[in-house]
Design an enzyme around this catalytic site. Structure first.
Site, PDB file in Angstrom:
ATOM      1  N   ASP A   1      -5.163  19.136 -15.333  1.00 29.51           N
ATOM      2  CA  ASP A   1      -5.561  17.917 -15.743  1.00 29.51           C
ATOM      3  C   ASP A   1      -5.000  17.682 -17.207  1.00 29.51           C
ATOM      4  OD1 ASP A   1      -6.656  15.861 -16.757  1.00 29.51           O
ATOM      5  OD2 ASP A   1      -8.433  15.977 -15.598  1.00 29.51           O
TER       6      ASP A   1
ATOM      7  N   ARG B   1       0.858  -1.113   0.036  1.00 27.97           N
ATOM      8  CA  ARG B   1       0.046  -0.026  -0.055  1.00 27.97           C
ATOM      9  C   ARG B   1       0.826   1.414  -0.054  1.00 27.97           C
ATOM     10  NH1 ARG B   1      -1.437   2.166   4.637  1.00 27.97           N
ATOM     11  NH2 ARG B   1      -1.913   0.306   5.544  1.00 27.97           N
TER      12      ARG B   1
ATOM     13  N   LYS C   1      -6.668   6.835 -20.018  1.00 30.04           N
ATOM     14  CA  LYS C   1      -6.915   7.509 -21.174  1.00 30.04           C
ATOM     15  C   LYS C   1      -5.410   7.194 -22.098  1.00 30.04           C
ATOM     16  CE  LYS C   1     -10.954   8.960 -19.965  1.00 30.04           C
ATOM     17  NZ  LYS C   1     -10.881   8.752 -18.704  1.00 30.04           N
TER      18      LYS C   1
ATOM     19  N   TYR D   1     -14.377  17.986 -16.644  1.00 31.12           N
ATOM     20  CA  TYR D   1     -14.960  16.490 -16.846  1.00 31.12           C
ATOM     21  C   TYR D   1     -16.085  16.352 -15.639  1.00 31.12           C
ATOM     22  CZ  TYR D   1     -15.166  11.263 -15.664  1.00 31.12           C
ATOM     23  OH  TYR D   1     -15.544  10.260 -15.333  1.00 31.12           O
TER      24      TYR D   1
HETATM   25  C1  LIG Z   1     -10.178  14.823 -18.241  1.00 31.44           C
HETATM   26  C2  LIG Z   1     -10.472  13.810 -17.390  1.00 31.44           C
HETATM   27  N1  LIG Z   1     -10.011  13.853 -15.957  1.00 31.44           N
HETATM   28  C3  LIG Z   1     -10.199  12.932 -15.207  1.00 31.44           C
HETATM   29  C4  LIG Z   1     -11.010  11.751 -15.660  1.00 31.44           C
HETATM   30  C5  LIG Z   1     -11.169  10.768 -14.470  1.00 31.44           C
HETATM   31  O1  LIG Z   1     -10.375   9.498 -14.951  1.00 31.44           O
HETATM   32  P1  LIG Z   1     -10.714   8.196 -14.495  1.00 31.44           P
HETATM   33  O2  LIG Z   1     -11.970   7.692 -15.154  1.00 31.44           O
HETATM   34  O3  LIG Z   1      -9.608   7.284 -14.720  1.00 31.44           O
HETATM   35  O4  LIG Z   1     -11.264   8.048 -13.076  1.00 31.44           O
HETATM   36  C6  LIG Z   1     -11.451  11.690 -16.848  1.00 31.44           C
HETATM   37  C7  LIG Z   1     -12.561  10.631 -17.337  1.00 31.44           C
HETATM   38  O5  LIG Z   1     -13.035  10.455 -18.213  1.00 31.44           O
HETATM   39  C8  LIG Z   1     -11.054  12.787 -17.916  1.00 31.44           C
HETATM   40  O6  LIG Z   1     -11.652  12.563 -19.160  1.00 31.44           O
END
Ligand SMILES: Cc1ncc(COP(=O)(O)O)c(C=O)c1O
Length: 392
Positions: free
Chosen positions: A185, A61, A210, A113
């Site tokens: 992000d 962990r 992604k 998001y």
């Molecule tokens: C720009 C962005 N940030 C964060 C996330 C969240 O990621 P996760 O689905 O891996 O939790 C997403 C998910 O689609 C996203 O498109």
């Protein structure tokens, strides 16, 4: 056993281009056997040589060699000091947001998001954290919104699904004068096209699910810090959360990263082709893509990024067309997510942005007839042929 330090570290990678860095990672090879593929250390705990001797590993962990290799690799790619690999992009975002206290104010992009929006609305606001969601491509608006209690600015650039571009360096400059952290992000462009920490951001987060993983086969999240001094706070928090990425999933992201450069170039090339083609189609009313010469964020994109990524949105003429496309695509799949080798298409209103109130959605331009496509690495002409057939 050879110490990990002997093999790893960024200095060995200095001077290399990102194309080479992604292939070789931090250590790259197994420090014990020399195996070319970094091993999956599928272990929960570690033997101590004696009460005084330590290997640096105690319990997975807290620390795991495969996860550590991924974290070190992400530090090299994003040019950061410390990274944490966690079990989803949302876990990464929550880890970063957890530094906020009641009374703190956070500013974020208005079309972030949906999950990030949900985290702020459902978790942070009830805790007493305050929030403004604004168009961060509008610096004047940002200057008017920032206040003495603003502790964090959460930037998505380009945004999802409206593809708005925010000027990271200018935002960092204003935020830092106000004592606020800037979090970017970087899921959409990845360090291959954009490195926010070099532009003044303090923290980068990723949905590793992604482009970093790249194959739609793993859910992962990454946090990278520019300065090591914040690392200790986040390390304790991360350990308490217990959301560290498992060894197998860490390895899958590491393997995905090896082809990041190749994939991103191909995504970008295909997205340009698809965007241009969509723009000429009579049933398509508008295409949102940062690669267009007339995109309002074109100048900023040129300054801070070296590509546009593989994701774009487009508005069609009617719900009938929306339904026809989603039902008739064959090569492209109607599914959530983005950034994998396969082309995916989704309908933000009914899938990724359901949480956002209708009035807010509409004011942002997220209408029923908006679709988002993650252009994969297939032959670009095949992707276009599939769209052509679906659009009728
Ligand atoms: C720009 C962005 N940030 C964060 C996330 C969240 O990621 P996760 O689905 O891996 O939790 C997403 C998910 O689609 C996203 O498109």
């Amino acid at each position: 056993m050879k110490n990990f330090e002997d093999y790893s570290d960024a200095s060995r990678k200095e001077g290399l281009s990102l194309d080479s860095k992604v292939v070789h990672g931090a250590s790259g090879i197994d420090p014990v056997t020399g195996a070319i593929s970094f091993p999956i250390y599928q272990a929960a705990t570690y033997r101590h040589p004696s009460i005084t001797d330590r290997t640096g590993y105690n319990y997975s962990r807290c620390i795991n060699p495969t996860r550590e290799e991924l974290e070190r690799t992400m530090c090299i790619l994003e040019e950061g000091a410390r990274a944490f690999a966690v079990n989803s992009g949302m876990a990464a975002i929550m880890l970063v947001l957890s530094i906020l206290k009641p009374g703190d104010h956070v500013i974020m992009s208005d079309d972030v998001y949906g999950g990030t929006y949900r985290a702020v609305k459902e978790v942070l606001l009830p805790m007493g954290v305050e929030n403004d969601s604004i168009d961060l491509s509008d610096l004047q608006r940002f200057k008017e919104t920032i206040r003495p209690t603003t502790k964090m600015v959460l930037v998505e650039t380009p945004t999802n699904p409206m593809m708005k571009v925010a000027d990271i360096a200018a935002i960092a400059d204003i935020a830092h004068r106000n004592g606020a952290l800037v979090v970017v992000d970087n899921t959409f462009l990845t360090p291959y096209f954009q490195r926010p920490l070099t532009l003044g951001a303090d923290i980068v987060v990723h949905s590793g699910t992604k482009y970093l993983g790249g194959h739609n086969d793993v859910v992962a999240g990454i946090v990278v810090l520019r300065e090591p001094d914040m690392g200790q706070w986040y390390e304790i928090r991360n350990n308490v959360n217990g959301a560290g990425l498992g060894p197998m999933d860490s390895w899958l992201v590491l393997r995905g990263l090896k082809t990041l450069a190749l994939r991103m170039r191909r995504h970008n090339e295909n997205a340009i082709k698809v965007a241009e083609w969509l723009r000429r189609h009579p049933k398509v009313e508008k295409v949102y893509f940062t690669g267009f010469d007339d995109h309002p964020g074109r100048e900023v994109t040129r300054r801070q990024a070296t590509g546009f990524g593989g994701t774009l949105s487009f508005r069609v003429d009617s719900m009938e067309t929306v339904n026809r496309i989603l039902e008739r695509v064959r090569l492209i799949t109607f599914a959530e997510s983005l950034g994998g080798v396969e082309s995916l298409i989704t309908h933000p209103v009914s899938r990724t942005h359901t949480e956002i109130a209708e009035s807010e959605r509409l004011s942002l331009g997220i209408t029923d007839t908006l679709l988002r496509i993650s252009v994969g690495i297939e032959d670009g002409d095949d992707i276009i042929a599939d769209l052509e057939n679906a659009l009728g």
